[in-house]
Write a protein that holds these residues in place. Structure first.
Motif, PDB file in Angstrom:
ATOM      1  N   ALA A  67       0.813  -1.213   0.000  1.00  0.00           N
ATOM      2  CA  ALA A  67       0.000   0.000   0.000  1.00  0.00           C
ATOM      3  C   ALA A  67       0.847   1.264   0.000  1.00  0.00           C
ATOM      4  O   ALA A  67       0.397   2.329  -0.459  1.00  0.00           O
ATOM      5  CB  ALA A  67      -0.938  -0.010   1.206  1.00  0.00           C
ATOM      6  N   SER A  68       2.080   1.164   0.496  1.00  0.00           N
ATOM      7  CA  SER A  68       2.960   2.333   0.523  1.00  0.00           C
ATOM      8  C   SER A  68       3.706   2.533  -0.790  1.00  0.00           C
ATOM      9  O   SER A  68       4.405   3.531  -0.962  1.00  0.00           O
ATOM     10  CB  SER A  68       3.975   2.197   1.664  1.00  0.00           C
ATOM     11  OG  SER A  68       4.960   1.215   1.342  1.00  0.00           O
ATOM     12  N   GLY A  69       3.591   1.567  -1.705  1.00  0.00           N
ATOM     13  CA  GLY A  69       4.288   1.643  -2.978  1.00  0.00           C
ATOM     14  C   GLY A  69       5.594   0.889  -3.014  1.00  0.00           C
ATOM     15  O   GLY A  69       6.256   0.830  -4.057  1.00  0.00           O
ATOM     16  N   ALA A  70       6.007   0.300  -1.882  1.00  0.00           N
ATOM     17  CA  ALA A  70       7.253  -0.474  -1.840  1.00  0.00           C
ATOM     18  C   ALA A  70       7.073  -1.797  -2.574  1.00  0.00           C
ATOM     19  O   ALA A  70       6.007  -2.427  -2.507  1.00  0.00           O
ATOM     20  CB  ALA A  70       7.666  -0.737  -0.399  1.00  0.00           C
ATOM     21  N   VAL A  71       8.103  -2.217  -3.302  1.00  0.00           N
ATOM     22  CA  VAL A  71       8.050  -3.482  -4.022  1.00  0.00           C
ATOM     23  C   VAL A  71       8.192  -4.628  -3.016  1.00  0.00           C
ATOM     24  O   VAL A  71       9.128  -4.667  -2.214  1.00  0.00           O
ATOM     25  CB  VAL A  71       9.165  -3.561  -5.079  1.00  0.00           C
ATOM     26  CG1 VAL A  71       9.132  -4.913  -5.793  1.00  0.00           C
ATOM     27  CG2 VAL A  71       9.021  -2.432  -6.090  1.00  0.00           C
TER      28      VAL A  71
END
Length: 303
Positions: A67-71
């Protein structure tokens, strides 16, 4: 590129391996041993694309983000052999399930899934639930990394680089490799789908200088060991093939040991996959100093 969002992780499909590496490279490099298959293929196909070699339209690369955009996961569908199984790396459980639905929505038929556990189990099970059928294990694989190399008892002859002049023999032995491996693991020949590179691709690999014969003291090739170029500092050995008439003479142990030594001498980490059902190869590699890293699986969906 296309993206599918969900309450948890999001799935990003890329058609360009270079774009995939730009997006997921840091994630893959953080665990280059486990990601070796995906990174090796991504770097190879990216280089081919730069040389103007087109890739099949069916190919895709997957980036999973939280959800934070981290892979938080990755995968690919680039296998050149039927039924073109996706290869998945570790990802959140909900992402593996969501991937099954995404593939259904994309209209892709998926009858096999390879890669990391439990992602492949969850994805395959959900695909079977959506489309009907049952999941069966085609092959249990295990990734090993070389620690301190233990040299085997020496045998006559030595390692010789395979060249373009050897393309016919190398192709023949590549083709025999998987069938013989099936037999050694107690499966019918041809049970494990695998590709044999076409002549153009085989010549490219030979020109890259990553295939070696063990030649006996008469100069006769008696064994073949190959290795992929390092990717994020990890080089994967394979295939490793000895014709039936030459087995049990120490050729494989000595060839793999020398190729592995060269990989480490060049500053890379050496790894290889084994079939857990093949006690011969597992014993050989353990004796050389290879130690288990992670278990993976090749699954098929039977309808």
């Amino acid at each position: 590129m296309s993206a599918i969002s969900m309450a948890g992780p999001s799935l990003q499909f890329c058609v360009d391996p270079g774009e995939f590496l730009a997006a997921a490279g840091d994630h893959l490099a953080a665990d280059p041993m486990v990601s070796t298959v995906v990174t090796t293929v991504a770097h190879r196909l990216s280089a081919q694309q730069a040389d103007g070699i087109a890739q099949p339209d069916r190919n895709w690369w997957l980036v999973v983000r939280d959800a934070s955009g981290a892979v938080v996961g990755a995968g690919m569908r680039t296998a050149p052999f039927v039924p073109y199984p996706p290869f998945l790396l570790r990802m959140p459980d909900e992402a593996a399930v969501a991937l099954a639905h995404a593939l259904h929505e994309r209209g892709e038929e998926v009858l096999a899934v390879n890669g990391a556990l439990p992602a492949v189990e969850l994805c395959a099970a959900e695909l079977a639930r959506i489309h009907g059928g049952r999941v069966e294990v085609s092959q249990h694989t295990r990734l090993h990394e070389l620690g301190e190399l233990a040299r085997p008892a020496p045998v006559p002859g030595g390692l010789r680089l395979a060249t373009e002049d050897d393309v016919e023999l190398v192709t023949e032995w590549f083709a025999a490799f998987m069938g013989d491996a099936d037999e050694q693991a107690g499966r019918p020949r041809g049970a494990s789908a695998h590709d044999v590179p076409d002549r153009a691709e085989m010549l490219r690999r030979l020109r890259a200088g990553r295939m070696w014969f063990w030649a006996d003291d008469t100069g006769q090739p008696v064994h073949l060991t190959a290795a992929n170029p390092p990717s994020f500092g990890v080089a994967r050995v394979g295939p490793v093939y000895t014709p039936p008439s030459q087995r049990g003479r120490g050729w494989a142990s000595n060839a793999v040991a020398e190729v592995s030594r060269r990989i480490q001498a060049d500053g890379a980490r050496a790894c290889l996959f084994t079939d857990q059902a093949n006690p011969t190869s597992n014993k050989i590699y353990a004796a050389l100093g290879y130690r288990p890293v992670v278990d993976m699986a090749n699954l098929v969906i039977v309808r």
